[in-house]
Design an enzyme around this catalytic site. Structure first.
Site, PDB file in Angstrom:
ATOM      1  N   SER A 145      -2.991  -9.727   8.247  1.00 56.07           N
ATOM      2  CA  SER A 145      -3.936  -9.602   7.132  1.00 56.07           C
ATOM      3  C   SER A 145      -3.091  -9.404   5.875  1.00 56.07           C
ATOM      4  O   SER A 145      -1.898  -9.080   5.957  1.00 56.07           O
ATOM      5  CB  SER A 145      -4.886  -8.426   7.353  1.00 56.07           C
ATOM      6  OG  SER A 145      -4.180  -7.221   7.533  1.00 56.07           O
ATOM      7  N   GLU A 193      -2.958  -8.179   1.533  1.00 52.43           N
ATOM      8  CA  GLU A 193      -3.572  -7.398   0.457  1.00 52.43           C
ATOM      9  C   GLU A 193      -3.123  -7.964  -0.885  1.00 52.43           C
ATOM     10  O   GLU A 193      -1.948  -8.276  -1.073  1.00 52.43           O
ATOM     11  CB  GLU A 193      -3.131  -5.934   0.588  1.00 52.43           C
ATOM     12  CG  GLU A 193      -3.788  -5.025  -0.430  1.00 52.43           C
ATOM     13  CD  GLU A 193      -3.582  -3.556  -0.091  1.00 52.43           C
ATOM     14  OE1 GLU A 193      -3.715  -3.187   1.099  1.00 52.43           O
ATOM     15  OE2 GLU A 193      -3.274  -2.786  -1.012  1.00 52.43           O
ATOM     16  N   ALA A 232      -7.144   0.332  -8.529  1.00 52.40           N
ATOM     17  CA  ALA A 232      -5.788   0.871  -8.388  1.00 52.40           C
ATOM     18  C   ALA A 232      -4.946   0.460  -9.590  1.00 52.40           C
ATOM     19  O   ALA A 232      -5.160  -0.603 -10.168  1.00 52.40           O
ATOM     20  CB  ALA A 232      -5.157   0.376  -7.097  1.00 52.40           C
ATOM     21  N   ARG A 286     -10.428   7.374  -0.728  1.00 51.37           N
ATOM     22  CA  ARG A 286     -10.811   8.418  -1.672  1.00 51.37           C
ATOM     23  C   ARG A 286     -10.436   8.003  -3.092  1.00 51.37           C
ATOM     24  O   ARG A 286     -11.184   8.201  -4.025  1.00 51.37           O
ATOM     25  CB  ARG A 286     -10.083   9.719  -1.314  1.00 51.37           C
ATOM     26  CG  ARG A 286     -10.485  10.893  -2.197  1.00 51.37           C
ATOM     27  CD  ARG A 286      -9.519  12.047  -2.059  1.00 51.37           C
ATOM     28  NE  ARG A 286      -8.237  11.763  -2.696  1.00 51.37           N
ATOM     29  CZ  ARG A 286      -7.243  12.618  -2.792  1.00 51.37           C
ATOM     30  NH1 ARG A 286      -7.354  13.817  -2.241  1.00 51.37           N
ATOM     31  NH2 ARG A 286      -6.119  12.299  -3.400  1.00 51.37           N
ATOM     32  N   ASP A 312      -7.079   8.082  -6.087  1.00 46.60           N
ATOM     33  CA  ASP A 312      -6.104   9.072  -6.563  1.00 46.60           C
ATOM     34  C   ASP A 312      -6.700   9.972  -7.633  1.00 46.60           C
ATOM     35  O   ASP A 312      -7.729   9.660  -8.232  1.00 46.60           O
ATOM     36  CB  ASP A 312      -4.872   8.351  -7.120  1.00 46.60           C
ATOM     37  CG  ASP A 312      -3.982   7.849  -6.000  1.00 46.60           C
ATOM     38  OD1 ASP A 312      -3.787   8.596  -5.019  1.00 46.60           O
ATOM     39  OD2 ASP A 312      -3.503   6.702  -6.087  1.00 46.60           O
ATOM     40  N   TYR A 331      -1.008   7.587   6.757  1.00 44.53           N
ATOM     41  CA  TYR A 331       0.247   7.910   6.062  1.00 44.53           C
ATOM     42  C   TYR A 331       1.339   8.364   7.036  1.00 44.53           C
ATOM     43  O   TYR A 331       1.416   9.548   7.375  1.00 44.53           O
ATOM     44  CB  TYR A 331      -0.014   8.996   5.005  1.00 44.53           C
ATOM     45  CG  TYR A 331      -1.052   8.536   4.001  1.00 44.53           C
ATOM     46  CD1 TYR A 331      -0.682   7.803   2.881  1.00 44.53           C
ATOM     47  CD2 TYR A 331      -2.416   8.780   4.212  1.00 44.53           C
ATOM     48  CE1 TYR A 331      -1.635   7.335   1.987  1.00 44.53           C
ATOM     49  CE2 TYR A 331      -3.376   8.324   3.323  1.00 44.53           C
ATOM     50  CZ  TYR A 331      -2.980   7.605   2.209  1.00 44.53           C
ATOM     51  OH  TYR A 331      -3.918   7.135   1.332  1.00 44.53           O
ATOM     52  N   HIS A 348       0.410  12.186   3.511  1.00 44.17           N
ATOM     53  CA  HIS A 348      -0.105  12.045   2.137  1.00 44.17           C
ATOM     54  C   HIS A 348       0.402  13.214   1.282  1.00 44.17           C
ATOM     55  O   HIS A 348       0.417  14.358   1.755  1.00 44.17           O
ATOM     56  CB  HIS A 348      -1.633  12.029   2.164  1.00 44.17           C
ATOM     57  CG  HIS A 348      -2.226  11.689   0.839  1.00 44.17           C
ATOM     58  ND1 HIS A 348      -2.362  12.612  -0.177  1.00 44.17           N
ATOM     59  CD2 HIS A 348      -2.684  10.519   0.336  1.00 44.17           C
ATOM     60  CE1 HIS A 348      -2.887  12.019  -1.243  1.00 44.17           C
ATOM     61  NE2 HIS A 348      -3.098  10.741  -0.949  1.00 44.17           N
ATOM     62  N   GLN A 357       0.188   3.288   4.688  1.00 43.77           N
ATOM     63  CA  GLN A 357       1.006   3.174   3.499  1.00 43.77           C
ATOM     64  C   GLN A 357       2.288   2.438   3.912  1.00 43.77           C
ATOM     65  O   GLN A 357       2.670   2.490   5.088  1.00 43.77           O
ATOM     66  CB  GLN A 357       1.334   4.603   2.990  1.00 43.77           C
ATOM     67  CG  GLN A 357       2.065   4.665   1.687  1.00 43.77           C
ATOM     68  CD  GLN A 357       1.296   3.944   0.582  1.00 43.77           C
ATOM     69  OE1 GLN A 357       1.418   2.722   0.464  1.00 43.77           O
ATOM     70  NE2 GLN A 357       0.512   4.663  -0.191  1.00 43.77           N
ATOM     71  N   PHE A 374       7.134   3.329  -7.308  1.00 45.32           N
ATOM     72  CA  PHE A 374       5.834   3.518  -6.665  1.00 45.32           C
ATOM     73  C   PHE A 374       5.987   4.396  -5.421  1.00 45.32           C
ATOM     74  O   PHE A 374       5.164   5.285  -5.164  1.00 45.32           O
ATOM     75  CB  PHE A 374       5.239   2.150  -6.320  1.00 45.32           C
ATOM     76  CG  PHE A 374       3.868   2.231  -5.723  1.00 45.32           C
ATOM     77  CD1 PHE A 374       2.864   2.948  -6.362  1.00 45.32           C
ATOM     78  CD2 PHE A 374       3.579   1.609  -4.530  1.00 45.32           C
ATOM     79  CE1 PHE A 374       1.594   3.048  -5.812  1.00 45.32           C
ATOM     80  CE2 PHE A 374       2.305   1.698  -3.964  1.00 45.32           C
ATOM     81  CZ  PHE A 374       1.319   2.411  -4.611  1.00 45.32           C
ATOM     82  N   HIS A 388      -0.332  -5.858   8.349  1.00 45.15           N
ATOM     83  CA  HIS A 388      -0.993  -5.977   7.052  1.00 45.15           C
ATOM     84  C   HIS A 388       0.112  -6.106   6.004  1.00 45.15           C
ATOM     85  O   HIS A 388       0.971  -5.221   5.896  1.00 45.15           O
ATOM     86  CB  HIS A 388      -1.833  -4.718   6.789  1.00 45.15           C
ATOM     87  CG  HIS A 388      -2.622  -4.756   5.517  1.00 45.15           C
ATOM     88  ND1 HIS A 388      -3.747  -5.540   5.369  1.00 45.15           N
ATOM     89  CD2 HIS A 388      -2.459  -4.116   4.332  1.00 45.15           C
ATOM     90  CE1 HIS A 388      -4.264  -5.361   4.146  1.00 45.15           C
ATOM     91  NE2 HIS A 388      -3.481  -4.508   3.498  1.00 45.15           N
TER      92      HIS A 388
END
Ligand SMILES: Cc1cc2nc3c(=O)[nH]c(=O)nc-3n(C[C@H](O)[C@H](O)[C@H](O)COP(=O)(O)OP(=O)(O)OC[C@H]3O[C@@H](n4cnc5c(N)ncnc54)[C@H](O)[C@@H]3O)c2cc1C
Length: 293
Positions: A13, A15, A49, A105, A107, A146, A150, A177, A217, A272
Site C-alpha cells: 500500500s 501513502e 498533516a 488523533r 498532533d 509506534y 509515541h 511510524q 521529521f 506500506h
C-alpha cells in the site's frame, strides 16, 4: 528458494500527502496509474498533516478516485474538530468512494506543550475508531502504531495498551511510524503479541527523498536514524547538484530495498510505503518485491 516464491503473497500500500495544485494532483493520478499494476491494497491520503488543509485532502482523494485502479483510503484526524465535524468528514469520504479510513488523533497545535482535545471532540484515536466502527460495521479501519513509542506516551507498556485499545475499538490493522532498523519492528511485533495484540501490523517504510528532511521529521516524531545512514548520506546536497541528487537517490533506493527485502525474508507480507509523492522509488520497490508482475 527463488526470489519469486520467497515473495509470494506480498501486499503493498502507498501513502501520499495532499497536492496543492491541479498539476500536483495530476502527477498523483499518474503515480496511482503506474502503481495500479501491483494491485495495491490501497493508496492513502494524509489529512491536515504538516499544515495542509483538509480541503486539499478531499481534492486529492477525488483525483485518485478518478484515476481509478487503486482503492483509496482517507486519513482522518480528530484534532481541532468536534465529533460531529469529524464524523461529517468521514461521511463525505465514504460517500465519495473511499474504502478505508486511517483513524488518527493528530498532533498537538504547533508550539503547544501537549495535545488538547477539542472540547466536543474525540480525545484519541481509539474513541474515533469506535465511532467509525459503530457507523460502518464492515469498513476497513487502520490505526497508527509506534515501534519506538509515541513521544506522548509515558511508557512502552502504555503505548502497547493504547494500540490494544484501538484494536478493541474496531481497528482492522495498524500501520507503523517509519523506522530504519528492522530489529525495532521485529521486537515491536514480539511485544505486541506478548501484550495480547493479535491484529495485523504493517511496517511503514520511508522512501527517502530528502535525507535532511527525514532527519528533521524523525526527531519530531520519535523515530531514530541509525549512524550508518548519517555516514552514508554525509556531505550530499541533493538540492544543489545533479551528481549529488543521483547518488542520494541511489543510496535511498538501496537502503529501502535492503530494509524491505530483509523484512520480507523475516516473513513480513504487508508493506506500506511512504512515497513522498514520488512514483519511481515506490515502483522500484514493488518491482523488487513483486517481480512476477
Ligand atoms: C501511519 C501514520 C499515519 C499518520 N497520518 C497522519 C495524518 O494524516 N495527519 C496527521 O495530522 N497526523 C498523522 N499521523 C501522526 C499522528 O497524528 C500523530 O502521531 C499523533 O500525535 C498521534 O496520533 P495517534 O492516532 O497515534 O494517537 P493515539 O493512538 O490516540 O495516541 C497518541 C498518544 O497518546 C496516548 N494516549 C492515547 N489515549 C490515551 C489515554 N486515554 N490516556 C493516556 N494516554 C493516551 C497514546 O499512548 C499515545 O502515546 C500519522 C501517523 C502514522 C504512524
Amino acid at each position: 528458494m527463488s526470489g519469486q516464491a520467497h515473495n509470494d503473497g506480498i501486499e503493498v500500500s502507498f501513502e501520499v500527502f495532499p497536492a496543492r495544485t491541479d498539476t500536483g494532483r495530476a502527477a498523483l493520478a499518474r503515480l496511482a496509474r503506474r502503481l495500479a499494476r501491483f494491485k495495491p491494497e490501497f493508496i492513502s491520503v494524509t489529512y491536515g498533516a504538516g499544515g495542509s488543509s483538509r480541503d486539499l485532502t478531499e481534492a486529492t482523494i477525488r483525483a485518485l478516485l478518478a484515476a481509478a485502479g487503486i482503492p483509496v483510503a482517507a486519513h482522518l484526524t480528530a484534532a481541532r474538530a468536534s465529533r460531529a465535524d469529524t464524523m461529517a468528514a468521514a461521511e463525505r469520504f465514504v460517500g465519495m468512494g473511499v474504502s478505508r479510513i486511517v483513524a488518527l488523533r493528530g498532533d498537538a497545535e504547533k508550539g503547544a506543550p501537549a495535545f488538547t482535545p477539542h472540547p466536543d471532540g474525540f480525545a484519541n484515536a481509539a474513541q474515533l475508531t469506535a465511532a467509525l466502527r459503530e457507523r460502518w460495521p464492515d469498513l476497513p479501519i487502520s490505526v497508527a502504531a509506534y515501534p519506538e513509542v509515541h513521544p506522548d506516551s509515558p511508557s512502552r507498556e502504555a503505548d502497547l495498551d493504547n494500540l490494544k485499545a484501538k484494536f478493541a475499538a474496531g481497528a482492522t490493522d495498524a500501520i507503523t511510524q517509519f523506522f530504519f532498523d528492522n530489529r525495532l519492528f521485529t521486537d515491536f511485533l514480539r511485544d505486541t503479541k506478548a501484550r495480547g495484540i493479535a491484529g495485523s501490523i504493517i511496517p511503514g517504510v520511508m522512501l527517502i527523498h530528502d535525507f535532511a528532511g527525514v532527519r528533521q521529521f524523525a526527531a519530531s516524531c520519535g523515530a531514530s536514524v541509525p549512524a550508518r545512514l548519517d555516514a552514508a548520506f554525509a556531505g550530499l546536497r541533493p538540492k544543489d547538484g545533479k551528481e549529488d541528487r543521483a547518488v542520494h537517490d541511489r543510496l535511498a533506493a538501496a537502503i529501502a530495498a535492503r530494509q524491505t527485502l530483509d523484512l520480507a525474508a523475516a516473513g513480513v507480507r504487508r508493506f506500506h510505503f511512504y512515497t513522498m509523492n514520488k512514483s519511481a522509488p515506490a515502483e522500484a520497490m514493488c518491482r523488487i518485491l513483486k517481480p512476477q508482475i
